[in-house]
Scaffold this motif. Sequence first.
Motif, PDB file in Angstrom:
ATOM      1  N   LEU A  98       0.863  -1.183   0.000  1.00 47.23           N
ATOM      2  CA  LEU A  98       0.000   0.000   0.000  1.00 47.23           C
ATOM      3  C   LEU A  98       0.901   1.234   0.000  1.00 47.23           C
ATOM      4  CD1 LEU A  98      -2.712  -1.113   2.593  1.00 47.23           C
ATOM      5  CD2 LEU A  98      -2.736  -1.344   0.097  1.00 47.23           C
ATOM      6  N   VAL A  99       1.196   1.722  -1.184  1.00 50.48           N
ATOM      7  CA  VAL A  99       2.125   2.834  -1.301  1.00 50.48           C
ATOM      8  C   VAL A  99       1.493   4.001  -2.059  1.00 50.48           C
ATOM      9  CG1 VAL A  99       4.194   1.400  -1.180  1.00 50.48           C
ATOM     10  CG2 VAL A  99       3.141   1.823  -3.391  1.00 50.48           C
ATOM     11  N   GLY A 100       1.891   5.200  -1.669  1.00 48.84           N
ATOM     12  CA  GLY A 100       1.405   6.409  -2.328  1.00 48.84           C
ATOM     13  C   GLY A 100       2.524   7.102  -3.067  1.00 48.84           C
ATOM     14  N   LYS A 101       2.316   8.366  -3.405  1.00 45.29           N
ATOM     15  CA  LYS A 101       3.300   9.129  -4.187  1.00 45.29           C
ATOM     16  C   LYS A 101       4.412   9.692  -3.310  1.00 45.29           C
ATOM     17  CE  LYS A 101      -0.040  10.381  -7.768  1.00 45.29           C
ATOM     18  NZ  LYS A 101      -0.758  11.484  -8.451  1.00 45.29           N
ATOM     19  N   SER A 102       4.267   9.551  -2.009  1.00 42.93           N
ATOM     20  CA  SER A 102       5.306   9.997  -1.089  1.00 42.93           C
ATOM     21  C   SER A 102       5.312   9.057   0.109  1.00 42.93           C
ATOM     22  CB  SER A 102       5.042  11.434  -0.614  1.00 42.93           C
ATOM     23  OG  SER A 102       3.879  11.468   0.208  1.00 42.93           O
ATOM     24  N   ASP A 103       6.367   9.142   0.915  1.00 43.56           N
ATOM     25  CA  ASP A 103       6.447   8.284   2.099  1.00 43.56           C
ATOM     26  C   ASP A 103       5.334   8.638   3.086  1.00 43.56           C
ATOM     27  OD1 ASP A 103       7.658   6.147   3.420  1.00 43.56           O
ATOM     28  OD2 ASP A 103       8.911   7.467   4.634  1.00 43.56           O
ATOM     29  N   GLU A 104       5.007   9.918   3.161  1.00 47.71           N
ATOM     30  CA  GLU A 104       3.930  10.349   4.059  1.00 47.71           C
ATOM     31  C   GLU A 104       2.585   9.776   3.609  1.00 47.71           C
ATOM     32  OE1 GLU A 104       1.868  14.470   5.784  1.00 47.71           O
ATOM     33  OE2 GLU A 104       3.606  14.574   4.441  1.00 47.71           O
ATOM     34  N   GLU A 105       2.318   9.837   2.312  1.00 48.96           N
ATOM     35  CA  GLU A 105       1.076   9.266   1.779  1.00 48.96           C
ATOM     36  C   GLU A 105       1.031   7.759   2.024  1.00 48.96           C
ATOM     37  OE1 GLU A 105       0.028  10.016  -2.226  1.00 48.96           O
ATOM     38  OE2 GLU A 105      -0.093  12.192  -1.997  1.00 48.96           O
ATOM     39  N   THR A 106       2.186   7.124   1.883  1.00 55.41           N
ATOM     40  CA  THR A 106       2.261   5.676   2.088  1.00 55.41           C
ATOM     41  C   THR A 106       1.900   5.306   3.516  1.00 55.41           C
ATOM     42  OG1 THR A 106       3.932   5.420   0.358  1.00 55.41           O
ATOM     43  CG2 THR A 106       3.824   3.695   2.034  1.00 55.41           C
ATOM     44  N   SER A 107       2.427   6.038   4.479  1.00 54.39           N
ATOM     45  CA  SER A 107       2.094   5.801   5.881  1.00 54.39           C
ATOM     46  C   SER A 107       0.598   5.968   6.125  1.00 54.39           C
ATOM     47  CB  SER A 107       2.879   6.764   6.790  1.00 54.39           C
ATOM     48  OG  SER A 107       4.254   6.487   6.734  1.00 54.39           O
ATOM     49  N   ASP A 108       0.027   6.995   5.504  1.00 49.45           N
ATOM     50  CA  ASP A 108      -1.413   7.247   5.658  1.00 49.45           C
ATOM     51  C   ASP A 108      -2.243   6.092   5.085  1.00 49.45           C
ATOM     52  OD1 ASP A 108      -0.948   9.653   6.886  1.00 49.45           O
ATOM     53  OD2 ASP A 108      -1.245  10.861   5.078  1.00 49.45           O
ATOM     54  N   LEU A 109      -1.811   5.549   3.934  1.00 47.92           N
ATOM     55  CA  LEU A 109      -2.545   4.449   3.306  1.00 47.92           C
ATOM     56  C   LEU A 109      -2.473   3.187   4.157  1.00 47.92           C
ATOM     57  CD1 LEU A 109      -1.469   4.900  -0.433  1.00 47.92           C
ATOM     58  CD2 LEU A 109      -3.722   5.377   0.547  1.00 47.92           C
ATOM     59  N   GLN A 110      -1.314   2.890   4.709  1.00 49.16           N
ATOM     60  CA  GLN A 110      -1.173   1.703   5.552  1.00 49.16           C
ATOM     61  C   GLN A 110      -2.035   1.823   6.810  1.00 49.16           C
ATOM     62  OE1 GLN A 110       3.117   1.481   6.047  1.00 49.16           O
ATOM     63  NE2 GLN A 110       3.365   0.268   4.178  1.00 49.16           N
ATOM     64  N   ARG A 111      -2.050   3.003   7.383  1.00 52.72           N
ATOM     65  CA  ARG A 111      -2.884   3.236   8.571  1.00 52.72           C
ATOM     66  C   ARG A 111      -4.374   3.171   8.219  1.00 52.72           C
ATOM     67  NH1 ARG A 111       1.798   6.032   9.905  1.00 52.72           N
ATOM     68  NH2 ARG A 111       2.354   5.894  12.123  1.00 52.72           N
ATOM     69  N   ARG A 112      -4.700   3.675   7.047  1.00 53.28           N
ATOM     70  CA  ARG A 112      -6.107   3.673   6.617  1.00 53.28           C
ATOM     71  C   ARG A 112      -6.645   2.255   6.448  1.00 53.28           C
ATOM     72  NH1 ARG A 112      -7.628   6.341   0.925  1.00 53.28           N
ATOM     73  NH2 ARG A 112      -9.590   5.244   0.555  1.00 53.28           N
ATOM     74  N   ALA A 113      -5.819   1.369   5.886  1.00 56.88           N
ATOM     75  CA  ALA A 113      -6.252  -0.016   5.698  1.00 56.88           C
ATOM     76  C   ALA A 113      -6.494  -0.702   7.035  1.00 56.88           C
ATOM     77  CB  ALA A 113      -5.198  -0.783   4.901  1.00 56.88           C
ATOM     78  N   LEU A 114      -5.642  -0.429   8.008  1.00 58.71           N
ATOM     79  CA  LEU A 114      -5.789  -1.035   9.335  1.00 58.71           C
ATOM     80  C   LEU A 114      -6.950  -0.423  10.110  1.00 58.71           C
ATOM     81  CD1 LEU A 114      -1.993  -1.123  10.245  1.00 58.71           C
ATOM     82  CD2 LEU A 114      -3.455  -3.139  10.042  1.00 58.71           C
ATOM     83  N   SER A 115      -7.050   0.899  10.062  1.00 60.92           N
ATOM     84  CA  SER A 115      -8.081   1.580  10.843  1.00 60.92           C
ATOM     85  C   SER A 115      -9.493   1.268  10.368  1.00 60.92           C
ATOM     86  CB  SER A 115      -7.846   3.101  10.827  1.00 60.92           C
ATOM     87  OG  SER A 115      -7.951   3.619   9.511  1.00 60.92           O
ATOM     88  N   ALA A 116      -9.627   0.809   9.109  1.00 60.78           N
ATOM     89  CA  ALA A 116     -10.952   0.448   8.591  1.00 60.78           C
ATOM     90  C   ALA A 116     -11.589  -0.647   9.430  1.00 60.78           C
ATOM     91  CB  ALA A 116     -10.834  -0.014   7.133  1.00 60.78           C
ATOM     92  N   TRP A 117     -10.742  -1.460  10.095  1.00 60.41           N
ATOM     93  CA  TRP A 117     -11.249  -2.592  10.883  1.00 60.41           C
ATOM     94  C   TRP A 117     -11.206  -2.339  12.387  1.00 60.41           C
ATOM     95  CZ3 TRP A 117     -13.641  -6.307   8.237  1.00 60.41           C
ATOM     96  CH2 TRP A 117     -13.349  -6.432   6.874  1.00 60.41           C
TER      97      TRP A 117
END
Length: 209
Positions: free
Chosen positions: A112-131
């Motif tokens: 789960l990666v974005g266009k920046s390291d910050e975006e990537t961290s947000d995406l990884q957290r978003r996938a986990l926080s959904a549950w």
Amino acid sequence: MQNSQQTLSKNQIEAFYHDNFVETQVRDFIALLGSSVETAAGSVVDVGGGCGYFAKALQATAPLKVRVIDTDMQSVAYCKLVGIDAAQGDALDPVIAGDESVVCFNLILHHLVGKSDEETSDLQRRALSAWHSKVPAIFVNEYIYESYVLNGFSGWLIYQITSNSQLSKLGNLIAKFLPSLKANTFGVGVRFRSSAEWKKVFESLGFNV
């Protein structure tokens, strides 16, 4: 505005059509859940479960119902062909049926990666926080990259190389002579973390690790 995920090509996805690591994933899953595996009510959901290799192996080992969620329609079709419950879905915005007892992320978060390291961290957290607060337990199986110098440097460096188009071209060229350096994620990116980094991600979302 939500961050957008960088996605692999069809050929890159097909490189992951294998059952490597499934045996250890099932072993670790059962060891972590202990006796509660036998009495778990509801479904085990494998997010990004691909062709259902983990799901099939887990169902053969323990009396559990396992469901796969994956964005790849070819993987979903294969799951159904071999008798695994599966549906197309996004790890960042999953459809929660309400019958889930455990959710699994098997070697998925680092993709789960974005266009920046910050975006990537947000995406990884978003996938986990959904549950978060939706299931009693989340099982995470991930690569851990420790660094000899700075904590997290190895994972950060690999992300910089694989997400940068020019560095990825260089990496592909080098991999022709050193196959061990070949990466299926060149040009898209992959974000590994150290043990302390992964733990920090989980704890920042309020999870007990």
